[in-house]
Design a protein around this motif. Sequence first.
Motif, mmCIF file in Angstrom:
data_model
loop_
_atom_site.group_PDB
_atom_site.id
_atom_site.type_symbol
_atom_site.label_atom_id
_atom_site.label_comp_id
_atom_site.label_asym_id
_atom_site.label_seq_id
_atom_site.Cartn_x
_atom_site.Cartn_y
_atom_site.Cartn_z
ATOM 1 N N GLY A 316 0.789 -1.218 0.000
ATOM 2 C CA GLY A 316 0.000 0.000 0.000
ATOM 3 C C GLY A 316 0.823 1.271 0.000
ATOM 4 O O GLY A 316 1.954 1.307 -0.478
ATOM 5 N N LYS A 317 0.235 2.288 0.586
ATOM 6 C CA LYS A 317 0.867 3.606 0.626
ATOM 7 C C LYS A 317 1.276 3.957 2.053
ATOM 8 O O LYS A 317 0.803 3.349 3.019
ATOM 9 N N PRO A 318 2.150 4.952 2.196
ATOM 10 C CA PRO A 318 2.623 5.318 3.538
ATOM 11 C C PRO A 318 1.488 5.732 4.470
ATOM 12 O O PRO A 318 0.508 6.353 4.047
ATOM 13 N N ALA A 319 1.631 5.392 5.746
ATOM 14 C CA ALA A 319 0.665 5.800 6.764
ATOM 15 C C ALA A 319 0.801 7.298 7.030
ATOM 16 O O ALA A 319 1.758 7.946 6.591
ATOM 17 N N LYS A 320 -0.149 7.837 7.776
ATOM 18 C CA LYS A 320 -0.260 9.280 8.007
ATOM 19 C C LYS A 320 1.053 9.927 8.456
ATOM 20 O O LYS A 320 1.448 10.973 7.941
ATOM 21 N N ASN A 321 1.731 9.313 9.410
ATOM 22 C CA ASN A 321 2.937 9.921 9.986
ATOM 23 C C ASN A 321 4.230 9.307 9.461
ATOM 24 O O ASN A 321 5.276 9.437 10.097
ATOM 25 N N SER A 322 4.162 8.642 8.314
ATOM 26 C CA SER A 322 5.334 7.926 7.806
ATOM 27 C C SER A 322 5.802 8.488 6.463
ATOM 28 O O SER A 322 4.992 8.720 5.569
ATOM 29 N N ASN A 323 7.092 8.670 6.364
ATOM 30 C CA ASN A 323 7.724 9.062 5.104
ATOM 31 C C ASN A 323 8.591 7.891 4.650
ATOM 32 O O ASN A 323 9.605 7.584 5.275
ATOM 33 N N ILE A 324 8.171 7.226 3.578
ATOM 34 C CA ILE A 324 8.859 6.022 3.110
ATOM 35 C C ILE A 324 9.894 6.380 2.046
ATOM 36 O O ILE A 324 9.614 7.132 1.108
ATOM 37 N N MET A 325 11.081 5.816 2.204
ATOM 38 C CA MET A 325 12.163 5.998 1.239
ATOM 39 C C MET A 325 12.757 4.638 0.896
ATOM 40 O O MET A 325 12.769 3.737 1.736
ATOM 41 N N ILE A 326 13.247 4.511 -0.319
ATOM 42 C CA ILE A 326 13.976 3.308 -0.724
ATOM 43 C C ILE A 326 15.444 3.701 -0.862
ATOM 44 O O ILE A 326 15.777 4.673 -1.554
ATOM 45 N N VAL A 327 16.310 2.954 -0.185
ATOM 46 C CA VAL A 327 17.728 3.314 -0.151
ATOM 47 C C VAL A 327 18.589 2.136 -0.596
ATOM 48 O O VAL A 327 18.134 0.988 -0.638
ATOM 49 N N ASP A 328 19.854 2.445 -0.903
ATOM 50 C CA ASP A 328 20.794 1.372 -1.245
ATOM 51 C C ASP A 328 21.475 0.867 0.024
ATOM 52 O O ASP A 328 21.131 1.278 1.140
ATOM 53 N N ASP A 329 22.444 -0.017 -0.135
ATOM 54 C CA ASP A 329 23.104 -0.613 1.028
ATOM 55 C C ASP A 329 23.879 0.404 1.857
ATOM 56 O O ASP A 329 24.216 0.140 3.018
ATOM 57 N N ASN A 330 24.160 1.569 1.276
ATOM 58 C CA ASN A 330 24.859 2.634 1.997
ATOM 59 C C ASN A 330 23.900 3.698 2.529
ATOM 60 O O ASN A 330 24.317 4.784 2.919
ATOM 61 N N HIS A 331 22.601 3.369 2.505
ATOM 62 C CA HIS A 331 21.542 4.246 3.015
ATOM 63 C C HIS A 331 21.377 5.525 2.202
ATOM 64 O O HIS A 331 20.899 6.531 2.715
ATOM 65 N N ARG A 332 21.745 5.463 0.936
ATOM 66 C CA ARG A 332 21.509 6.591 0.041
ATOM 67 C C ARG A 332 20.195 6.367 -0.697
ATOM 68 O O ARG A 332 19.934 5.274 -1.212
ATOM 69 N N ILE A 333 19.358 7.415 -0.748
ATOM 70 C CA ILE A 333 18.056 7.303 -1.400
ATOM 71 C C ILE A 333 18.242 7.046 -2.891
ATOM 72 O O ILE A 333 19.071 7.689 -3.546
ATOM 73 N N ILE A 334 17.466 6.092 -3.418
ATOM 74 C CA ILE A 334 17.549 5.765 -4.839
ATOM 75 C C ILE A 334 16.186 5.960 -5.497
ATOM 76 O O ILE A 334 15.154 6.012 -4.826
ATOM 77 N N SER A 335 16.198 6.088 -6.801
ATOM 78 C CA SER A 335 14.962 6.085 -7.579
ATOM 79 C C SER A 335 14.653 4.627 -7.896
ATOM 80 O O SER A 335 15.258 4.026 -8.780
ATOM 81 N N SER A 336 13.736 4.054 -7.145
ATOM 82 C CA SER A 336 13.517 2.610 -7.221
ATOM 83 C C SER A 336 12.528 2.236 -8.314
ATOM 84 O O SER A 336 11.719 3.051 -8.763
ATOM 85 N N SER A 337 12.607 0.995 -8.718
ATOM 86 C CA SER A 337 11.679 0.430 -9.697
ATOM 87 C C SER A 337 11.714 -1.079 -9.542
ATOM 88 O O SER A 337 12.484 -1.615 -8.734
ATOM 89 N N GLU A 338 10.904 -1.766 -10.329
ATOM 90 C CA GLU A 338 10.888 -3.228 -10.253
ATOM 91 C C GLU A 338 12.264 -3.808 -10.552
ATOM 92 O O GLU A 338 12.669 -4.807 -9.959
ATOM 93 N N ASN A 339 12.986 -3.156 -11.458
ATOM 94 C CA ASN A 339 14.321 -3.631 -11.820
ATOM 95 C C ASN A 339 15.422 -3.019 -10.968
ATOM 96 O O ASN A 339 16.590 -3.381 -11.115
ATOM 97 N N ASN A 340 15.045 -2.093 -10.106
ATOM 98 C CA ASN A 340 16.035 -1.445 -9.247
ATOM 99 C C ASN A 340 15.478 -1.270 -7.828
ATOM 100 O O ASN A 340 15.288 -0.162 -7.347
ATOM 101 N N PRO A 341 15.194 -2.389 -7.148
ATOM 102 C CA PRO A 341 14.656 -2.291 -5.785
ATOM 103 C C PRO A 341 15.758 -1.943 -4.790
ATOM 104 O O PRO A 341 16.949 -1.998 -5.111
ATOM 105 N N GLY A 342 15.356 -1.582 -3.600
ATOM 106 C CA GLY A 342 16.322 -1.276 -2.548
ATOM 107 C C GLY A 342 15.743 -1.596 -1.189
ATOM 108 O O GLY A 342 14.734 -2.306 -1.070
#
Length: 492
Positions: A316-342
Amino acid sequence: MMFKSIPEAIIQHSFDNPDKLCLVDDYGSVTYKEYADLILKGITCLFSYGVKRKSKVLVESSQTIKYLAIQASLQLADAVFIPIPANCSNEKIQDFISKVSPDFLILNSKREGLNFVNILYFDSFENSVFNVLPAQVSKYPEPNDVSEILFTTGTTGSEKGIIISYDNNVALAENVIHGAELKSDNIEFILSPFNHSHGLRRYYANMYIGASVVMQNSVVYLTNLFEKMSQFHVNSMDMVPSALSIILKMSGGELGKYSKQLRYIQFGSAPLSEKDKETLRKILPDTKLLNMYGSTESGISCISDFSRDYKQRSIGKPAKNSNIMIVDDNHRIISSSENNPGLLSCKSRANMIGYYGENASSIKDVMCDGIVYSNDIAYIDEDGDIVLLGRKGDILSVGGYKFSPEDVENIVLKFNGIADCACIPVNDSTKGTTPKLFIQLENQVKEELFDLVGLRCFLSERLESYKIPEFYEFISKIPRTYKGSLQRNLLK
């Protein structure tokens, strides 16, 4: 509605709606006024037994009013509430004692052999509350004060003590209220255990908004369960997947009779199988079906409604008080996709203060700058939905293709004779890894008569070739926690 803590909300509701139904258990019910009176008298009893501000108190859980009242009493007394599972062995209790060095231990019944001095029993409180005056609360807990220490279930390793503030719990309550569209006329049957974050936080949400909660000692007493649903006009439910499995197996379609009565059912704490989701959509066409994704560390961070517009593997989508980010193994935010998950990460007011006994530098891989980093592999799709592939280490990578083991398991469970299954990656000299399937057969099915060739054909018609397991092993029981979470680490 602005309360700084759940106990403050309960006391205020006792003034605003004193005669409103608050809690129901197997032994009776209380209004908000009666519940507040129990809580305030409980504070008097706690002080008489020597509990002080900041005392750490281990409390054996139960699905009862008296347990929840003592919890609120401890919090209003500015002590630290630390719930532990009901019916723990002495060895397990000693383990909890060694981890947190509590000042007091409150148990459901007397037991011998514990190496601890300050042991109290619920019976003592029940006898004492009739003979004491309610405490006067001059000051409510502050948002950043420590409310409780919750232990994780140890699904992926040893149990950890999660330090939770009062504001964490308020933010979590807001997430539930907003996500489930919870109203003050809610009457929610909570079947999740109250020693665990999932059950406690559903209770908190209902108390925060001034709703009513029904509980029961065990889900297996289905006659009592359905009687309570009718008697108290239950209009919502919360449960873990293992409880749902029991209800569906033991009662058939009985739950479906409440489709028009139930506004929603919340699920969480462990993934719900696709088979059970399909069954629910069929028998409860008028009920909103919600999956609450989260952890003890971050609470509910994503909410999905799988009763309509359902996407497989979407949380689903983020809850009211949650900001969801997808990051790499070094905790850097990435532009994720099906072929580029994090790695799924969450910044939220609901995020824990930290782990008990560990400093900030030692947990930087899990939490840093207010962000909790999970080991769950995910991506955000074009609709803004978070798609969960699985836990890091569980994801299969075969010939360059990455996929979730649940892709395999959900199909396998549709084959006749299989009660449960688990798919894990195993090393392969050519492909790197390849799928291996563990199979738990239904009781009446004998291993030597099981149609393994038929299963392979069944899978080949429904899965891509690289997802079809190369190795199969029959085992007597797929390892799961009491909540239903699959313990893949025990199969590797």
